[in-house]
Scaffold this motif. Structure first.
Motif, PDB file in Angstrom:
ATOM      1  N   LEU A  57      44.181  95.903  56.982  1.00 16.27           N
ATOM      2  CA  LEU A  57      43.423  97.141  57.219  1.00 16.27           C
ATOM      3  C   LEU A  57      42.576  97.471  55.988  1.00 16.27           C
ATOM      4  O   LEU A  57      41.370  97.324  56.033  1.00 16.27           O
ATOM      5  N   ARG A  58      43.189  97.946  54.916  1.00 18.26           N
ATOM      6  CA  ARG A  58      42.535  98.137  53.618  1.00 18.26           C
ATOM      7  C   ARG A  58      43.636  97.994  52.575  1.00 18.26           C
ATOM      8  O   ARG A  58      44.787  98.312  52.864  1.00 18.26           O
ATOM      9  N   GLN A  65      51.553 104.726  53.793  1.00 22.82           N
ATOM     10  CA  GLN A  65      52.232 105.426  54.892  1.00 22.82           C
ATOM     11  C   GLN A  65      53.704 105.024  55.005  1.00 22.82           C
ATOM     12  O   GLN A  65      54.376 105.415  55.958  1.00 22.82           O
ATOM     13  N   GLU A  94      44.902 105.781  48.530  1.00 21.42           N
ATOM     14  CA  GLU A  94      45.074 105.831  49.986  1.00 21.42           C
ATOM     15  C   GLU A  94      46.024 106.959  50.386  1.00 21.42           C
ATOM     16  O   GLU A  94      45.874 107.554  51.442  1.00 21.42           O
ATOM     17  N   ALA A 101      38.423 106.055  45.886  1.00 18.82           N
ATOM     18  CA  ALA A 101      38.883 104.849  46.580  1.00 18.82           C
ATOM     19  C   ALA A 101      38.516 103.632  45.749  1.00 18.82           C
ATOM     20  O   ALA A 101      37.619 103.689  44.903  1.00 18.82           O
ATOM     21  N   MET A 103      37.028  99.944  46.082  1.00 15.64           N
ATOM     22  CA  MET A 103      36.261  99.121  47.013  1.00 15.64           C
ATOM     23  C   MET A 103      36.183  97.684  46.510  1.00 15.64           C
ATOM     24  O   MET A 103      36.524  97.383  45.371  1.00 15.64           O
ATOM     25  N   ARG A 106      31.878  94.513  43.221  1.00 16.97           N
ATOM     26  CA  ARG A 106      30.448  94.317  43.522  1.00 16.97           C
ATOM     27  C   ARG A 106      30.075  92.851  43.576  1.00 16.97           C
ATOM     28  O   ARG A 106      29.205  92.444  44.340  1.00 16.97           O
ATOM     29  N   LEU A 108      31.816  90.548  44.657  1.00 18.46           N
ATOM     30  CA  LEU A 108      32.569  89.944  45.773  1.00 18.46           C
ATOM     31  C   LEU A 108      33.570  88.908  45.275  1.00 18.46           C
ATOM     32  O   LEU A 108      34.186  88.216  46.066  1.00 18.46           O
ATOM     33  N   PHE A 148      35.330 104.080  43.413  1.00 18.61           N
ATOM     34  CA  PHE A 148      34.242 104.816  44.060  1.00 18.61           C
ATOM     35  C   PHE A 148      34.701 106.219  44.416  1.00 18.61           C
ATOM     36  O   PHE A 148      35.824 106.432  44.868  1.00 18.61           O
TER      37      PHE A 148
ATOM     38  N   ILE B  16      26.403 103.897  50.964  1.00 17.04           N
ATOM     39  CA  ILE B  16      27.296 103.322  49.966  1.00 17.04           C
ATOM     40  C   ILE B  16      26.989 101.832  49.860  1.00 17.04           C
ATOM     41  O   ILE B  16      26.783 101.169  50.876  1.00 17.04           O
ATOM     42  N   LEU B  17      26.949 101.336  48.631  1.00 15.01           N
ATOM     43  CA  LEU B  17      26.671  99.922  48.431  1.00 15.01           C
ATOM     44  C   LEU B  17      27.677  99.079  49.218  1.00 15.01           C
ATOM     45  O   LEU B  17      28.879  99.293  49.139  1.00 15.01           O
ATOM     46  N   PRO B  19      28.510  95.367  49.342  1.00 17.88           N
ATOM     47  CA  PRO B  19      28.248  94.021  48.823  1.00 17.88           C
ATOM     48  C   PRO B  19      28.505  92.933  49.865  1.00 17.88           C
ATOM     49  O   PRO B  19      27.826  91.911  49.883  1.00 17.88           O
ATOM     50  N   GLN B  20      29.455  93.186  50.759  1.00 19.34           N
ATOM     51  CA  GLN B  20      29.753  92.206  51.793  1.00 19.34           C
ATOM     52  C   GLN B  20      28.559  92.073  52.754  1.00 19.34           C
ATOM     53  O   GLN B  20      28.150  90.965  53.107  1.00 19.34           O
ATOM     54  N   ARG B  43      34.930  96.874  60.813  1.00 18.85           N
ATOM     55  CA  ARG B  43      36.115  96.415  61.550  1.00 18.85           C
ATOM     56  C   ARG B  43      36.090  96.971  62.962  1.00 18.85           C
ATOM     57  O   ARG B  43      35.617  98.093  63.182  1.00 18.85           O
ATOM     58  N   GLN B  67      43.917 109.518  59.668  1.00 17.39           N
ATOM     59  CA  GLN B  67      45.162 109.293  58.919  1.00 17.39           C
ATOM     60  C   GLN B  67      45.340 107.868  58.417  1.00 17.39           C
ATOM     61  O   GLN B  67      46.002 107.635  57.431  1.00 17.39           O
ATOM     62  N   LEU B  68      44.777 106.882  59.131  1.00 24.65           N
ATOM     63  CA  LEU B  68      45.083 105.506  58.754  1.00 24.65           C
ATOM     64  C   LEU B  68      43.937 104.512  58.947  1.00 24.65           C
ATOM     65  O   LEU B  68      43.651 103.719  58.057  1.00 24.65           O
ATOM     66  N   LEU B  69      43.298 104.555  60.113  1.00 22.57           N
ATOM     67  CA  LEU B  69      42.410 103.439  60.462  1.00 22.57           C
ATOM     68  C   LEU B  69      41.135 103.388  59.625  1.00 22.57           C
ATOM     69  O   LEU B  69      40.566 102.325  59.422  1.00 22.57           O
ATOM     70  N   ALA B  70      40.677 104.550  59.139  1.00 28.68           N
ATOM     71  CA  ALA B  70      39.473 104.571  58.298  1.00 28.68           C
ATOM     72  C   ALA B  70      39.783 105.309  57.005  1.00 28.68           C
ATOM     73  O   ALA B  70      40.668 106.164  56.969  1.00 28.68           O
ATOM     74  N   ASN B  71      39.077 104.975  55.945  1.00 31.36           N
ATOM     75  CA  ASN B  71      39.200 105.713  54.690  1.00 31.36           C
ATOM     76  C   ASN B  71      38.059 106.726  54.629  1.00 31.36           C
ATOM     77  O   ASN B  71      36.898 106.338  54.562  1.00 31.36           O
ATOM     78  N   PRO B  72      38.382 108.013  54.659  1.00 36.33           N
ATOM     79  CA  PRO B  72      37.336 109.036  54.714  1.00 36.33           C
ATOM     80  C   PRO B  72      36.402 109.016  53.502  1.00 36.33           C
ATOM     81  O   PRO B  72      35.306 109.558  53.563  1.00 36.33           O
ATOM     82  N   VAL B  73      36.826 108.373  52.423  1.00 38.97           N
ATOM     83  CA  VAL B  73      35.993 108.350  51.213  1.00 38.97           C
ATOM     84  C   VAL B  73      34.848 107.343  51.349  1.00 38.97           C
ATOM     85  O   VAL B  73      33.745 107.570  50.865  1.00 38.97           O
ATOM     86  N   THR B  74      35.112 106.246  52.048  1.00 33.61           N
ATOM     87  CA  THR B  74      34.136 105.149  52.028  1.00 33.61           C
ATOM     88  C   THR B  74      33.671 104.694  53.401  1.00 33.61           C
ATOM     89  O   THR B  74      32.779 103.865  53.492  1.00 33.61           O
TER      90      THR B  74
END
Lengths: 231, 89
Positions: A57-58, A65, A94, A101, A103, A106, A108, A148, B16-17, B19-20, B43, B67-74
Motif C-alpha cells: 500500500l505505502r 494501523q 502514517e 509524509a 515519498m 526524487r 527513484l 514532504f 506534487i512532484l 518522480p515515478q 494505484r 483512514q488507510l487506502l490513501a495518504n491525505p498528505v500526498t
C-alpha cells in the motif's frame, strides 16, 4: 530502565536497535510484537527500520494501523519517548503522530550510504548529548525518504522548530548537494510539538561502533538513557 | 443488502512532484511515443462489499480512503461504486 523495540513482519533493523539499546543505554531491551496490546511497562519505544508488511500500500501504512501502534500512540500522547528510525519514521507519519509524509526518493533510487547530518535541536530527550550545529556521520538506507509536507505545514514545522536533523555537507552547510533524497528543506528528522516523538530516516543504530564506520549515533542512545535516568 | 463492486483510484496529489510519473514519461518518449504529458502513476484497489445502498457503499469506501487506502498528505482518491456482477438488485 526498560526499552521496547517493536517488531513488525518485515522489520529488519530491530536486532540492531535492540543491541544498541542493550549495549549503549545499558538498559533492558524487550521486543514488542506488532499484534500485542501491551507495552510491558517500557520507558521508551523504538520503531525500527525495515519493510513492515512488505511496504504494501505505502511504506508504513499498514503498520500504523497495527494493534501495538494504538498503544504506542497512547504512550506518545502521555509524553512517553518514541523514536522511529527509517521505516519507523514512515510509520509515525502514517499514524499521524508526526506531520508530513515520506515519498519516493526524487532520484527513484534506493540510497544506501553514509550521510552528514546537522543537529538542529539539542534539547530533546534523544539529542541532549549533541550540540546544535554539530555535524554527524550516519548511514541512510531507503527508497522512500523524501520528506514532504505542504507549505503551511512546513512553515509550522520550521516556525515551531520541529526539525531535529538536516542533511548537510561535512561542514554543516545545508544545500541540494547534501540532500540524498529530495527532502523538503533537507529535513532528515523531525519531532512533534512536545518533543517526545522523533522520526528520522538515517540509522543511528548503525553508527554505534568504530567497526561500523561511525560512532556518531551513540549520542542518540546515550541522550535518551540520560533523559530517562533524570526522569 | 446488495453486493457492490468498489473501485478506489489513488493518484499522486496534483502539483506534487511525481518522480515515478516523470520516469515513465521519459521511457515512453524514448520508445518514440510523441506528445505524452502529465504522466502519473497511482494505484487501483478493487473489492466487493455488502451495503444497504450505493450511497452507503461509497461513504464507507471514502472512509477507508481517509483512514488507510490513501495518504491525505500526498494523494487524491476517488471511489466508484457499481452493483457487483450477478448481485441481486
Amino acid at each position: 530502565m526498560k526499552i521496547g523495540v517493536v517488531t513488525f513482519p518485515g522489520s529488519n533493523c530491530d536486532y540492531d536497535c535492540f543491541k544498541a539499546v542493550q549495549e549503549q543505554m545499558e538498559a533492558e531491551a524487550v521486543y514488542l510484537w506488532h499484534r500485542e496490546h501491551d507495552l510491558q511497562g517500557v520507558d521508551a519505544v523504538f520503531l525500527p527500520g525495515g519493510f513492515s508488511y512488505g511496504d504494501y500500500l505505502r511504506a508504513g501504512a499498514i503498520a500504523a494501523q497495527s494493534p501495538i501502534m494504538r498503544e504506542v500512540a497512547a504512550f506518545a500522547r502521555e509524553g512517553g519517548p518514541v523514536a522511529g528510525i527509517c521505516n519507523g519514521f514512515q510509520i509515525l507519519c502514517e499514524a499521524e503522530l508526526l506531520p508530513g509524509a515520506l515519498m519516493r526518493n526524487r532520484s527513484l533510487k534506493f540510497r544506501s550510504r553514509q550521510v552528514h547530518l546537522r543537529v538542529e535541536r539539542d534539547d530533546l530527550p534523544f539529542t541532549s548529548g549533541y550540540t546544535a550545529g554539530q555535524v554527524l556521520r550516519v548511514p541512510i538506507a531507503h527508497g522512500e525518504g523524501c520528506y514532504f509536507a505542504d507549505e503551511a505545514t512546513l512553515a509550522r514545522v520550521e516556525g515551531e522548530g520541529l526539525v531535529a536533523f538536516r542533511y548537510s555537507t561535512p561542514d554543516g552547510t545545508i544545500n541540494a548537494e547534501a540532500n540524498p533524497n529530495g527532502a523538503a528543506r533537507n529535513i532528515a528528522g523531525i519531532v512533534n510539538e512536545r518533543g517526545n516523538v522523533l522520526g528520522m530516516m538515517p540509522h543511528p543504530e548503525r553508527a554505534v561502533d568504530a567497526l561500523l564506520g561511525s560512532t556518531d549515533g551513540l549520542g542518540l542512545f546515550r541522550s535518551l538513557a540520560a533523559h530517562l535516568a533524570r526522569a | 443488502m446488495t453486493e457492490y463492486r468498489i473501485e478506489v483510484r489513488v493518484t499522486p496529489r496534483r502539483g506534487i512532484l511525481d518522480p515515478q510519473g516523470n520516469a515513465v514519461a521519459g521511457a515512453l518518449g524514448t520508445l518514440g511515443f510523441r506528445g505524452v504529458r502529465e504522466v502519473h502513476v497511482g494505484r487501483l484497489i478493487v473489492f466487493h462489499m455488502d451495503a444497504e445502498s450505493e450511497g452507503e457503499a461509497k461513504e464507507r469506501g471514502e472512509a477507508m480512503c481517509r483512514q488507510l487506502l490513501a495518504n491525505p498528505v500526498t494523494e487524491d482518491f476517488s471511489v466508484q461504486v457499481a452493483a457487483a456482477p450477478g448481485s441481486a438488485r
